[in-house]
Design a protein around this motif. Structure first.
Motif, PDB file in Angstrom:
ATOM      1  N   LEU A 161     -12.720  28.329  25.980  1.00  0.00           N
ATOM      2  CA  LEU A 161     -13.723  27.289  26.157  1.00  0.00           C
ATOM      3  C   LEU A 161     -13.052  26.265  27.048  1.00  0.00           C
ATOM      4  O   LEU A 161     -12.107  25.591  26.624  1.00  0.00           O
ATOM      5  CB  LEU A 161     -14.122  26.680  24.814  1.00  0.00           C
ATOM      6  CG  LEU A 161     -15.181  25.583  24.856  1.00  0.00           C
ATOM      7  CD1 LEU A 161     -15.915  25.517  23.523  1.00  0.00           C
ATOM      8  CD2 LEU A 161     -14.602  24.226  25.181  1.00  0.00           C
ATOM      9  N   LEU A 162     -13.487  26.185  28.297  1.00  0.00           N
ATOM     10  CA  LEU A 162     -12.891  25.291  29.288  1.00  0.00           C
ATOM     11  C   LEU A 162     -13.741  24.025  29.379  1.00  0.00           C
ATOM     12  O   LEU A 162     -14.871  24.063  29.889  1.00  0.00           O
ATOM     13  CB  LEU A 162     -12.821  25.986  30.645  1.00  0.00           C
ATOM     14  CG  LEU A 162     -12.022  27.293  30.681  1.00  0.00           C
ATOM     15  CD1 LEU A 162     -12.400  28.125  31.883  1.00  0.00           C
ATOM     16  CD2 LEU A 162     -10.539  27.005  30.662  1.00  0.00           C
ATOM     17  N   PHE A 163     -13.209  22.924  28.874  1.00  0.00           N
ATOM     18  CA  PHE A 163     -13.924  21.651  28.819  1.00  0.00           C
ATOM     19  C   PHE A 163     -13.492  20.782  29.984  1.00  0.00           C
ATOM     20  O   PHE A 163     -12.395  20.237  30.000  1.00  0.00           O
ATOM     21  CB  PHE A 163     -13.634  20.971  27.483  1.00  0.00           C
ATOM     22  CG  PHE A 163     -14.235  19.609  27.295  1.00  0.00           C
ATOM     23  CD1 PHE A 163     -15.504  19.308  27.756  1.00  0.00           C
ATOM     24  CD2 PHE A 163     -13.538  18.625  26.621  1.00  0.00           C
ATOM     25  CE1 PHE A 163     -16.068  18.046  27.561  1.00  0.00           C
ATOM     26  CE2 PHE A 163     -14.076  17.364  26.415  1.00  0.00           C
ATOM     27  CZ  PHE A 163     -15.343  17.078  26.887  1.00  0.00           C
ATOM     28  N   PHE A 164     -14.352  20.685  30.993  1.00  0.00           N
ATOM     29  CA  PHE A 164     -14.104  19.845  32.163  1.00  0.00           C
ATOM     30  C   PHE A 164     -14.646  18.457  31.828  1.00  0.00           C
ATOM     31  O   PHE A 164     -15.850  18.298  31.616  1.00  0.00           O
ATOM     32  CB  PHE A 164     -14.809  20.417  33.393  1.00  0.00           C
ATOM     33  CG  PHE A 164     -14.244  21.731  33.868  1.00  0.00           C
ATOM     34  CD1 PHE A 164     -13.290  21.770  34.867  1.00  0.00           C
ATOM     35  CD2 PHE A 164     -14.669  22.927  33.305  1.00  0.00           C
ATOM     36  CE1 PHE A 164     -12.777  22.978  35.324  1.00  0.00           C
ATOM     37  CE2 PHE A 164     -14.163  24.144  33.747  1.00  0.00           C
ATOM     38  CZ  PHE A 164     -13.205  24.164  34.753  1.00  0.00           C
ATOM     39  N   THR A 165     -13.747  17.460  31.790  1.00  0.00           N
ATOM     40  CA  THR A 165     -14.130  16.139  31.309  1.00  0.00           C
ATOM     41  C   THR A 165     -13.467  15.011  32.093  1.00  0.00           C
ATOM     42  O   THR A 165     -12.396  15.198  32.656  1.00  0.00           O
ATOM     43  CB  THR A 165     -13.781  15.995  29.813  1.00  0.00           C
ATOM     44  OG1 THR A 165     -14.181  14.713  29.341  1.00  0.00           O
ATOM     45  CG2 THR A 165     -12.291  16.170  29.550  1.00  0.00           C
ATOM     46  N   GLY A 166     -14.112  13.899  32.099  1.00  0.00           N
ATOM     47  CA  GLY A 166     -13.518  12.652  32.573  1.00  0.00           C
ATOM     48  C   GLY A 166     -13.363  11.781  31.332  1.00  0.00           C
ATOM     49  O   GLY A 166     -14.214  10.938  31.057  1.00  0.00           O
ATOM     50  N   SER A 167     -12.326  12.029  30.580  1.00  0.00           N
ATOM     51  CA  SER A 167     -12.193  11.490  29.218  1.00  0.00           C
ATOM     52  C   SER A 167     -12.207   9.975  29.117  1.00  0.00           C
ATOM     53  O   SER A 167     -12.620   9.436  28.094  1.00  0.00           O
ATOM     54  CB  SER A 167     -10.911  12.017  28.566  1.00  0.00           C
ATOM     55  OG  SER A 167      -9.781  11.496  29.253  1.00  0.00           O
TER      56      SER A 167
END
Length: 153
Positions: A43-49
């Protein structure tokens, strides 16, 4: 006696909290290795945290819930690919995340891709299973979408 009971509650409460803590990998090659050993997709979570409002909302409403933690432990290897504005990152992580953003054609955050990965002779390859992002309705609504994607694997 009261102190003992309180200490027991605190101790077991900490164990419960720790058991639901998720292991988000930042090294994709390591995550691929684990996924292949456990026969689980990534599960690849692409985020701008630290700047993306929808990413933060997805975290609070879904990714930090006990329902998601239980589901994730059984079904996927978690990978966080972060693109922060204020949080420092190593050059290696920045490079890796930039390459993956380009490889997956990420144009907005949050985006979650499900994929099987392989690492042969230093070259990483992915078999995409599907993708999603924020889904309104909390963890059960989001997990329903994720389960539909994983049925295709």
């Amino acid at each position: 006696m009261k102190k003992t009971v309180i200490l027991c509650f605190l101790f077991f409460g900490m164990l419960t909290a720790q058991s639901q803590e998720l292991n988000w990998h930042t090294d994709v090659k390591e995550a691929i290795s684990i996924g292949n050993k456990e026969h689980k997709p990534l599960l690849l979570f692409f985020t701008g945290s630290d700047w993306c409002g929808w990413c933060i909302r997805l975290q609070k409403e879904v990714l930090l819930t006990p329902e998601f933690a239980k589901w994730a432990a059984e079904n996927v290897v978690l990978v966080e690919l972060d693109y922060p504005r204020r949080t420092p990152q190593s050059d290696e992580i920045k490079k890796q995340n930039g390459e993956l953003q380009q490889a997956f054609g990420i144009q907005g955050f949050p985006t979650i891709h499900f994929a099987n990965g392989s690492d042969k002779e230093g070259k990483v390859n992915f078999e995409g299973l599907g993708n999603t992002g924020y889904v309104a309705g909390g963890p059960l609504a989001w997990l329903a979408v994720a389960n539909e994607i994983l049925k295709k694997k």
